[in-house]
Scaffold this motif. Structure first.
Motif, short mmCIF file in Angstrom:
data_model
loop_
_atom_site.label_atom_id
_atom_site.label_comp_id
_atom_site.label_asym_id
_atom_site.label_seq_id
_atom_site.Cartn_x
_atom_site.Cartn_y
_atom_site.Cartn_z
N ALA A 104 0.80 -1.23 0.00
CA ALA A 104 0.00 0.00 0.00
C ALA A 104 0.83 1.27 0.00
O ALA A 104 0.35 2.33 -0.43
CB ALA A 104 -0.93 0.00 1.21
N MET A 161 0.08 5.36 -0.94
CA MET A 161 -0.12 6.30 0.16
C MET A 161 0.79 7.52 0.03
O MET A 161 0.41 8.63 0.40
CB MET A 161 0.14 5.58 1.49
CG MET A 161 -0.82 4.45 1.78
SD MET A 161 -0.32 3.46 3.20
CE MET A 161 -0.60 4.63 4.53
N ARG A 162 1.99 7.32 -0.49
CA ARG A 162 2.93 8.44 -0.53
C ARG A 162 2.88 9.21 -1.84
O ARG A 162 3.51 10.27 -1.95
CB ARG A 162 4.35 7.96 -0.26
CG ARG A 162 4.94 7.05 -1.33
CD ARG A 162 6.28 6.50 -0.92
NE ARG A 162 6.78 5.55 -1.88
CZ ARG A 162 7.85 4.77 -1.69
NH1 ARG A 162 8.52 4.86 -0.56
NH2 ARG A 162 8.24 3.92 -2.61
N MET A 212 0.60 10.81 8.23
CA MET A 212 0.83 11.62 7.04
C MET A 212 1.83 12.76 7.32
O MET A 212 2.65 13.10 6.48
CB MET A 212 -0.48 12.18 6.52
CG MET A 212 -1.48 11.12 6.06
SD MET A 212 -0.82 9.97 4.83
CE MET A 212 -0.56 11.07 3.45
N ILE A 258 -8.87 3.29 4.10
CA ILE A 258 -8.18 4.57 4.18
C ILE A 258 -8.81 5.50 5.20
O ILE A 258 -8.13 6.21 5.93
CB ILE A 258 -8.18 5.26 2.78
CG1 ILE A 258 -7.54 4.33 1.74
CG2 ILE A 258 -7.45 6.59 2.83
CD1 ILE A 258 -7.76 4.77 0.31
N ASN A 268 -4.05 8.83 11.49
CA ASN A 268 -3.79 9.19 10.10
C ASN A 268 -3.09 10.53 9.97
O ASN A 268 -2.14 10.68 9.20
CB ASN A 268 -5.10 9.21 9.31
CG ASN A 268 -4.95 9.72 7.90
OD1 ASN A 268 -5.10 10.91 7.65
ND2 ASN A 268 -4.62 8.83 6.98
N TRP A 313 0.44 -0.05 11.48
CA TRP A 313 1.41 -0.29 10.42
C TRP A 313 2.49 -1.26 10.89
O TRP A 313 2.64 -1.52 12.09
CB TRP A 313 2.05 1.03 9.99
CG TRP A 313 2.79 1.68 11.13
CD1 TRP A 313 2.26 2.50 12.09
CD2 TRP A 313 4.17 1.50 11.47
NE1 TRP A 313 3.22 2.86 13.00
CE2 TRP A 313 4.41 2.26 12.64
CE3 TRP A 313 5.23 0.79 10.89
CZ2 TRP A 313 5.66 2.30 13.25
CZ3 TRP A 313 6.48 0.85 11.50
CH2 TRP A 313 6.69 1.59 12.66
#
Length: 298
Positions: free
Chosen positions: A170, A174-175, A232, A263, A228, A195
């Motif tokens: 994933a 995500m990045r 991030m 997500i 989250n 994670w």
């Protein structure tokens, strides 16, 4: 050891087989198209119809195969996600049934989705109640199918994976917005993201194979989940990008449908059993994990 693997060509499977080979183990990788693969001194590709009497003693089985959960969840896709896992597990059971000498351990894939979704609960392997959403249903049915191995006296471990970070899986998705200077939290950013670094996934699978006292569910997660917004933020810092955009949850739901829960929602899961058995994580903190992955790509 001789180790039979399904899903050996996937993200986790490839990383696992590489390390197993480095430790002089031999892998027998089950695949639908063995003729298209090249055998090596440490790896043999076989079909699901391969005569088990021609196999040497199999010491362990690692069952990772199944339809990817990524993609729009149509009724057909959701059915395939479940049935692919159940059917492959049943075929493994049939193979083991024909073996004169049974394997010592089965490591069966699963996921932290077993626990369902929550912003305030903490889940460990002692949590018995499964969630009620689709991903929980997948995990429950897969584990129930694999549990039938126990009737052969085989130690059975259910590896409940968190979001696996590495050069695959994933993380590249995500990045991507971060690298495009559009990084930021998703929705309110309060949802938990449990994670784990791919290298710790492989190490913990090996740890479970080698430790006879480990059985049942094992959370394959780092000991420090992140919300989250914090996940991030750390990623933008590691990639030297700005942290400013907020992606509305509704946008994600419109774009990906029911799969958006991967997500926009999550759960806080601790690897209590691994910690109780003194497993040492190479990457217990998110920043170190992300930095190692980025450094590996240079």
């Amino acid at each position: 050891m001789n180790i039979l693997i399904t899903g050996g060509t996937g993200f986790v499977g490839e990383n696992l087989t590489k390390v197993l080979h480095e430790n002089n183990h031999h892998t027998y990788v089950l695949t639908r198209s063995p003729d298209s693969k090249t055998n090596t001194a440490h790896s043999t590709f076989i079909s699901y119809d391969y005569p088990v009497e021609q196999l040497p003693k199999i010491h362990a089985i690692v069952n990772l195969a199944g339809e990817s959960i990524f993609g729009y969840w149509t009724k057909k896709k959701k059915a395939s996600i479940i049935t692919s896992r159940i059917q492959i597990t049943r075929r493994l059971i049939e193979m083991v049934q024909r073996m004169d000498e049974k394997p010592e351990v089965l490591i069966n894939g699963s996921a932290v989705g077993f626990y369902g979704i929550s912003e305030d609960l903490i889940f460990t392997e002692k949590t018995k109640q499964a969630g009620s959403d689709f991903l929980a249903k997948v995990a429950v049915e897969w584990e129930d199918a694999a549990r039938r191995m126990e009737k052969f006296g085989i130690r059975t471990v259910f590896t409940r994976f968190g979001v696996i970070l590495g050069n695959g899986g994933a993380l590249p998705f995500m990045r991507l917005p971060v690298k495009l200077f559009a990084g930021g939290k998703i929705g309110n950013g309060q949802q938990w993201l449990t994670w784990v670094h791919i290298k710790d996934v492989v190490r913990l699978i090996q740890f479970c194979i080698e430790n006879n006292s480990i059985e049942g569910p094992v959370n394959v997660t780092a000991p420090n989940p992140k919300r989250n917004k914090d996940f991030m933020k750390t990623m933008t810092e590691v990639l030297h990008r700005p942290y400013w955009f907020t992606t509305p949850s509704m946008f994600i739901k419109l774009a990906t449908g029911e799969m958006s829960q991967l997500i926009t929602e999550g759960q806080y899961v601790l690897p209590q059993k691994a910690m109780d058995h003194n497993f040492e994580f190479a990457y217990p903190e998110l920043r170190g994990a992300l930095e190692e992955i980025e450094e590996g790509e240079k």
